[in-house]
Scaffold this active site. Structure first.
Site, PDB file in Angstrom:
ATOM      1  N   GLU A 125     -33.719   0.825  18.332  1.00  0.00           N
ATOM      2  CA  GLU A 125     -33.722   1.795  19.431  1.00  0.00           C
ATOM      3  C   GLU A 125     -32.297   2.254  19.709  1.00  0.00           C
ATOM      4  OE1 GLU A 125     -37.373   1.199  22.152  1.00  0.00           O
ATOM      5  OE2 GLU A 125     -35.833  -0.186  22.808  1.00  0.00           O
ATOM      6  N   HIS A 129     -33.878  -5.955  24.840  1.00  0.00           N
ATOM      7  CA  HIS A 129     -33.885  -4.498  25.044  1.00  0.00           C
ATOM      8  C   HIS A 129     -32.489  -4.051  25.502  1.00  0.00           C
ATOM      9  CE1 HIS A 129     -34.756  -0.592  26.775  1.00  0.00           C
ATOM     10  NE2 HIS A 129     -35.853  -0.589  26.025  1.00  0.00           N
ATOM     11  N   ASN A 135     -43.792   0.077  26.259  1.00  0.00           N
ATOM     12  CA  ASN A 135     -42.888  -0.631  27.175  1.00  0.00           C
ATOM     13  C   ASN A 135     -42.918   0.112  28.506  1.00  0.00           C
ATOM     14  OD1 ASN A 135     -40.788  -1.811  28.535  1.00  0.00           O
ATOM     15  ND2 ASN A 135     -39.180  -1.078  27.153  1.00  0.00           N
ATOM     16  N   LYS A 152     -41.703  -0.772  31.276  1.00  0.00           N
ATOM     17  CA  LYS A 152     -40.500  -1.012  32.087  1.00  0.00           C
ATOM     18  C   LYS A 152     -40.902  -1.332  33.531  1.00  0.00           C
ATOM     19  CE  LYS A 152     -37.908   1.742  28.824  1.00  0.00           C
ATOM     20  NZ  LYS A 152     -36.773   2.621  28.539  1.00  0.00           N
ATOM     21  N   GLY A 157     -35.094   7.455  26.606  1.00  0.00           N
ATOM     22  CA  GLY A 157     -35.307   8.178  27.860  1.00  0.00           C
ATOM     23  C   GLY A 157     -34.575   9.506  27.957  1.00  0.00           C
ATOM     24  N   GLU A 173     -31.564  -2.173  27.762  1.00  0.00           N
ATOM     25  CA  GLU A 173     -31.361  -2.212  29.215  1.00  0.00           C
ATOM     26  C   GLU A 173     -31.038  -3.632  29.678  1.00  0.00           C
ATOM     27  OE1 GLU A 173     -35.047  -0.216  30.152  1.00  0.00           O
ATOM     28  OE2 GLU A 173     -34.243   1.589  29.211  1.00  0.00           O
ATOM     29  N   SER A 197     -37.455   7.976  22.835  1.00  0.00           N
ATOM     30  CA  SER A 197     -38.054   9.306  22.985  1.00  0.00           C
ATOM     31  C   SER A 197     -39.154   9.600  21.966  1.00  0.00           C
ATOM     32  CB  SER A 197     -36.971  10.397  22.978  1.00  0.00           C
ATOM     33  OG  SER A 197     -36.108  10.232  24.094  1.00  0.00           O
TER      34      SER A 197
HETATM   35  P1  PGA Z   1     -38.399   5.947  25.757  1.00  0.00           P
HETATM   36  O1  PGA Z   1     -38.009   4.376  25.857  1.00  0.00           O
HETATM   37  O2  PGA Z   1     -39.584   6.048  24.846  1.00  0.00           O
HETATM   38  O3  PGA Z   1     -38.716   6.336  27.176  1.00  0.00           O
HETATM   39  O4  PGA Z   1     -37.211   6.655  25.210  1.00  0.00           O
HETATM   40  C1  PGA Z   1     -38.099   3.532  24.735  1.00  0.00           C
HETATM   41  C2  PGA Z   1     -37.677   2.134  25.100  1.00  0.00           C
HETATM   42  O5  PGA Z   1     -36.741   1.950  25.886  1.00  0.00           O
HETATM   43  O6  PGA Z   1     -38.268   1.150  24.607  1.00  0.00           O
END
Ligand code: PGA
Length: 252
Positions: free
Chosen positions: A166, A94, A9, A11, A172, A96, A213
């Site tokens: 997640e 997601h 992803n 983003k 992140g 976000e 992460s």
């Molecule tokens: P990350 O994000 O691996 O940077 O923690 C995962 C995601 O949001 O899909």
């Protein structure tokens, strides 16, 4: 058995040129890896050019979002058929999108159905926030999101989807869930919710990715867990060596 599946992803990162460079860096090694499914999910403006680069490579392409309506006056939105022209996958719900753009389980549910209707594989994200986790609400939140997002699907449709667990506190932050924490939620909350909805056989066939992460170091241990069927990778998917290592770990 479920084939592990790793999706990157990206983003809202990278220029068009940078996306092409990243794909060129990853493609030879990624396409040589057998035994795991893999895909990248770049920003929407780059889907067409990357679809051309990835054609025939065995590396799939996904969008990060879409609208549920087929067409119409929805300025700025992208319709399911537009995504399906270039992609095999679409990330939906997601955290976000839920946190910053107000997506609800009901909206995610409409998107999942719309994606299936045009032949896309939805990667539906679920996961609790830190506050919810600390309040002991993980199971309630994740099962509500899983059941809400997949309401009304038949078992035949359900086996086509991918769920990504997640935990928001792990995204992140560099603080991944432990493999045991993730396994517990995958088996006792997500897969159990899937079994409640669609029966045990369908639930056993559905892939559940872990996200939050994931990196080249922790991937193998996560994938060693029986109910962790791959990963949705953010930050580490922006670096070719890291993403390749994670896909290799998934291939075993
Ligand atoms: P990350 O994000 O691996 O940077 O923690 C995962 C995601 O949001 O899909």
């Amino acid at each position: 058995m479920r084939t592990r599946f790793v999706a990157g992803n990206w983003k809202m990162n990278k220029t068009g040129e940078e996306t092409r460079v990243l794909v060129a860096e990853m493609l030879p090694e990624l396409s040589a890896i057998k035994g795991a499914d893999k895909a990248v999910c770049p920003p929407a403006p780059y889907l067409m050019s990357l679809a051309n680069l990835l054609a025939g490579s065995g590396v799939g392409l996904g969008a990060q979002n879409m609208h549920w309506e087929a067409s119409g006056a929805f300025t700025g939105e992208i319709a399911p058929k537009m995504v399906a022209e270039f992609c095999q996958y679409v990330i939906l719900g997601h955290s976000e999108r839920r946190a910053y753009f107000g997506e609800t389980d009901e909206m995610v549910n409409k998107k999942v159905k719309a994606a299936l209707a045009v032949g896309l594989t939805p990667i539906m994200c679920v996961g609790e926030t830190l506050d919810e986790n600390e309040a002991g609400q993980t199971a309630a939140v994740v099962s509500r999101q899983t059941k809400g997002g997949l309401a009304g699907l038949t078992p035949e449709e359900a086996v086509k989807i991918v769920v990504a667990y997640e935990p928001v506190w792990a995204i992140g932050t560099g603080r991944a869930a432990t493999s045991q924490q993730a396994q517990d939620v995958h088996a006792n909350v997500v897969r159990k919710s899937l079994a409640d909805l669609f029966g045990k056989d369908a639930a056993e066939a559905i892939r559940i990715q872990y996200g939050g992460s994931v990196n080249a170091k922790n991937a193998a241990e996560l994938f060693g867990m029986p109910d962790i069927d791959g990963a949705l990778v953010g930050g580490a998917s922006l670096k070719a060596p890291d993403f390749i290592a994670i896909v290799k770990a998934a291939a075993g």
